[in-house]
Design a protein around this motif. Structure first.
Motif, mmCIF file in Angstrom:
data_model
loop_
_atom_site.group_PDB
_atom_site.id
_atom_site.type_symbol
_atom_site.label_atom_id
_atom_site.label_comp_id
_atom_site.label_asym_id
_atom_site.label_seq_id
_atom_site.Cartn_x
_atom_site.Cartn_y
_atom_site.Cartn_z
ATOM 1 N N SER A 188 0.846 -1.193 0.000
ATOM 2 C CA SER A 188 0.000 0.000 0.000
ATOM 3 C C SER A 188 0.875 1.234 0.000
ATOM 4 O O SER A 188 2.103 1.141 -0.059
ATOM 5 N N GLY A 189 0.255 2.386 0.094
ATOM 6 C CA GLY A 189 1.029 3.616 0.093
ATOM 7 C C GLY A 189 1.897 3.773 1.320
ATOM 8 O O GLY A 189 2.878 4.514 1.308
ATOM 9 N N THR A 190 1.558 3.083 2.406
ATOM 10 C CA THR A 190 2.321 3.210 3.648
ATOM 11 C C THR A 190 3.167 1.987 3.962
ATOM 12 O O THR A 190 3.914 1.997 4.932
ATOM 13 N N GLY A 191 3.051 0.927 3.182
ATOM 14 C CA GLY A 191 3.852 -0.262 3.474
ATOM 15 C C GLY A 191 3.227 -1.518 2.927
ATOM 16 O O GLY A 191 2.825 -1.573 1.774
ATOM 17 N N TYR A 192 3.133 -2.542 3.763
ATOM 18 C CA TYR A 192 2.606 -3.836 3.361
ATOM 19 C C TYR A 192 1.484 -4.265 4.287
ATOM 20 O O TYR A 192 1.482 -3.971 5.475
ATOM 21 N N GLU A 193 0.532 -4.996 3.715
ATOM 22 C CA GLU A 193 -0.504 -5.647 4.491
ATOM 23 C C GLU A 193 -0.578 -7.091 4.019
ATOM 24 O O GLU A 193 -0.336 -7.375 2.851
ATOM 25 N N TRP A 194 -0.872 -7.989 4.933
ATOM 26 C CA TRP A 194 -0.980 -9.381 4.520
ATOM 27 C C TRP A 194 -2.153 -10.060 5.199
ATOM 28 O O TRP A 194 -2.545 -9.700 6.311
ATOM 29 N N THR A 195 -2.714 -11.012 4.490
ATOM 30 C CA THR A 195 -3.814 -11.811 4.995
ATOM 31 C C THR A 195 -3.351 -13.246 5.095
ATOM 32 O O THR A 195 -2.911 -13.822 4.096
ATOM 33 N N CYS A 196 -3.425 -13.821 6.281
ATOM 34 C CA CYS A 196 -2.973 -15.187 6.503
ATOM 35 C C CYS A 196 -4.170 -16.129 6.527
ATOM 36 O O CYS A 196 -5.185 -15.842 7.141
ATOM 37 N N GLY A 197 -4.011 -17.233 5.881
ATOM 38 C CA GLY A 197 -5.071 -18.223 5.832
ATOM 39 C C GLY A 197 -4.801 -19.165 4.685
ATOM 40 O O GLY A 197 -4.244 -18.767 3.653
ATOM 41 N N THR A 198 -5.147 -20.425 4.824
ATOM 42 C CA THR A 198 -4.864 -21.412 3.796
ATOM 43 C C THR A 198 -5.439 -20.975 2.465
ATOM 44 O O THR A 198 -6.612 -20.652 2.346
ATOM 45 N N ALA A 199 -4.565 -20.973 1.449
ATOM 46 C CA ALA A 199 -4.948 -20.602 0.086
ATOM 47 C C ALA A 199 -5.632 -19.242 0.031
ATOM 48 O O ALA A 199 -6.540 -19.007 -0.745
ATOM 49 N N GLY A 200 -5.183 -18.333 0.881
ATOM 50 C CA GLY A 200 -5.702 -16.977 0.844
ATOM 51 C C GLY A 200 -7.069 -16.825 1.468
ATOM 52 O O GLY A 200 -7.758 -15.832 1.256
ATOM 53 N N ALA A 201 -7.503 -17.803 2.260
ATOM 54 C CA ALA A 201 -8.795 -17.701 2.917
ATOM 55 C C ALA A 201 -8.752 -16.587 3.947
ATOM 56 O O ALA A 201 -7.684 -16.189 4.414
ATOM 57 N N PRO A 202 -9.909 -16.047 4.342
ATOM 58 C CA PRO A 202 -9.918 -14.967 5.338
ATOM 59 C C PRO A 202 -9.161 -15.379 6.599
ATOM 60 O O PRO A 202 -9.324 -16.481 7.107
ATOM 61 N N GLY A 203 -8.316 -14.493 7.074
ATOM 62 C CA GLY A 203 -7.528 -14.806 8.267
ATOM 63 C C GLY A 203 -7.129 -13.526 8.958
ATOM 64 O O GLY A 203 -7.861 -12.545 8.930
ATOM 65 N N THR A 204 -5.959 -13.518 9.527
ATOM 66 C CA THR A 204 -5.479 -12.361 10.264
ATOM 67 C C THR A 204 -4.806 -11.391 9.320
ATOM 68 O O THR A 204 -3.942 -11.764 8.537
ATOM 69 N N THR A 205 -5.200 -10.130 9.359
ATOM 70 C CA THR A 205 -4.599 -9.104 8.538
ATOM 71 C C THR A 205 -3.690 -8.250 9.397
ATOM 72 O O THR A 205 -4.067 -7.809 10.469
ATOM 73 N N ALA A 206 -2.471 -8.027 8.919
ATOM 74 C CA ALA A 206 -1.515 -7.182 9.635
ATOM 75 C C ALA A 206 -0.871 -6.252 8.631
ATOM 76 O O ALA A 206 -1.061 -6.376 7.431
ATOM 77 N N SER A 207 -0.101 -5.289 9.123
ATOM 78 C CA SER A 207 0.531 -4.349 8.210
ATOM 79 C C SER A 207 1.888 -3.953 8.750
ATOM 80 O O SER A 207 2.188 -4.096 9.925
ATOM 81 N N VAL A 208 2.721 -3.453 7.839
ATOM 82 C CA VAL A 208 4.027 -2.928 8.230
ATOM 83 C C VAL A 208 4.305 -1.724 7.355
ATOM 84 O O VAL A 208 4.064 -1.735 6.150
ATOM 85 N N THR A 209 4.760 -0.656 7.957
ATOM 86 C CA THR A 209 5.060 0.564 7.229
ATOM 87 C C THR A 209 6.456 0.483 6.642
ATOM 88 O O THR A 209 7.392 0.030 7.281
ATOM 89 N N GLU A 210 6.588 0.941 5.416
ATOM 90 C CA GLU A 210 7.885 0.924 4.758
ATOM 91 C C GLU A 210 8.837 1.890 5.434
ATOM 92 O O GLU A 210 8.459 2.982 5.842
#
Length: 217
Positions: A188-210
């Motif tokens: 994203s414009g501020t860094g990275y976000e990721w969604t954890c879950g098997t095969a991209g299924a809904p899971g925990t979303t977190a972010s890290v600023t660049e």
């Protein structure tokens, strides 16, 4: 006196690193983490940041394994030079490809480590998936990724990119990685976000600023 606290974004990246480090080894003593995505999607930049959060985990770039003649025909070489030795707990001896000289360079040694990041187009292909502890996919559309890559490399590599796009499209048509990804990573414009879950299924979303700029993918 206030107690110093790390920025939440940094904590998020460290949390992801801790999660990966706690996985069950998948290749002998090694937790092999694949980072896949279209060319130009930011794989090597994210791998560098994640490697830092892991305390300096080694990163194997598939660009160093592929060649002009074998853009995706490198699995047997990777198996013999890297996967089999590490699976046996031995150091891997391999020679990275020099894209300017069009030949393999001096041999390098890769010792077994707790976590090894392998990044590049095809890091999640079917022959590698049985050896992966986790597969991450850089969630950036193909056209956007390729446009970034072309802008990065300049017009002098336009012919190479024409051939690469055909090869990558054929590869993912036959051997897609994204459906098997455990984690989808978005920039994203501020860094990275990721969604954890098997095969991209809904899971925990977190972010890290660049933070500081790192080498481009």
């Amino acid at each position: 006196m206030k107690q110093h606290q790390s920025p939440p974004a940094q904590q998020s990246l460290e949390a992801l690193a801790s999660e990966l480090a706690a996985l069950t080894p998948s290749l002998g003593p090694v937790r092999l983490i694949g980072i896949d995505g279209h060319a130009g999607s930011g794989k090597s930049t994210f791998a560098a940041r994640l490697a830092g959060a892991l305390g300096g985990a080694p990163v194997l770039h598939l660009d160093d394994v592929a060649t002009h003649q074998e853009l995706f025909g490198w699995p047997e070489r990777l198996r013999a030079q890297v996967l089999e030795p590490l699976a046996a707990g031995r150091a891997a001896h391999w020679a990275p490809y020099d894209w300017v000289e069009r030949r393999f360079g001096p041999e390098r040694v890769l010792e077994p480590s707790a976590v090894l990041l392998v990044e590049g187009v095809g890091a999640g292909r079917r022959v590698l998936r049985p050896h992966l502890a986790r597969l991450l996919w850089m969630e950036l559309p193909r056209v956007t990724s390729w446009g970034r890559g072309r802008n990065r490399d300049g017009r002098e590599l336009s012919d190479f990119w024409d051939g690469w796009e055909r090869a990558e499209l054929a590869h993912f048509s036959d051997d897609p990685s994204r459906p098997f990804a455990d984690t989808l990573v978005r920039q994203s414009g501020t860094g990275y976000e990721w969604t954890c879950g098997t095969a991209g299924a809904p899971g925990t979303t977190a972010s890290v600023t660049e933070g500081d700029e790192l080498p481009r993918a």
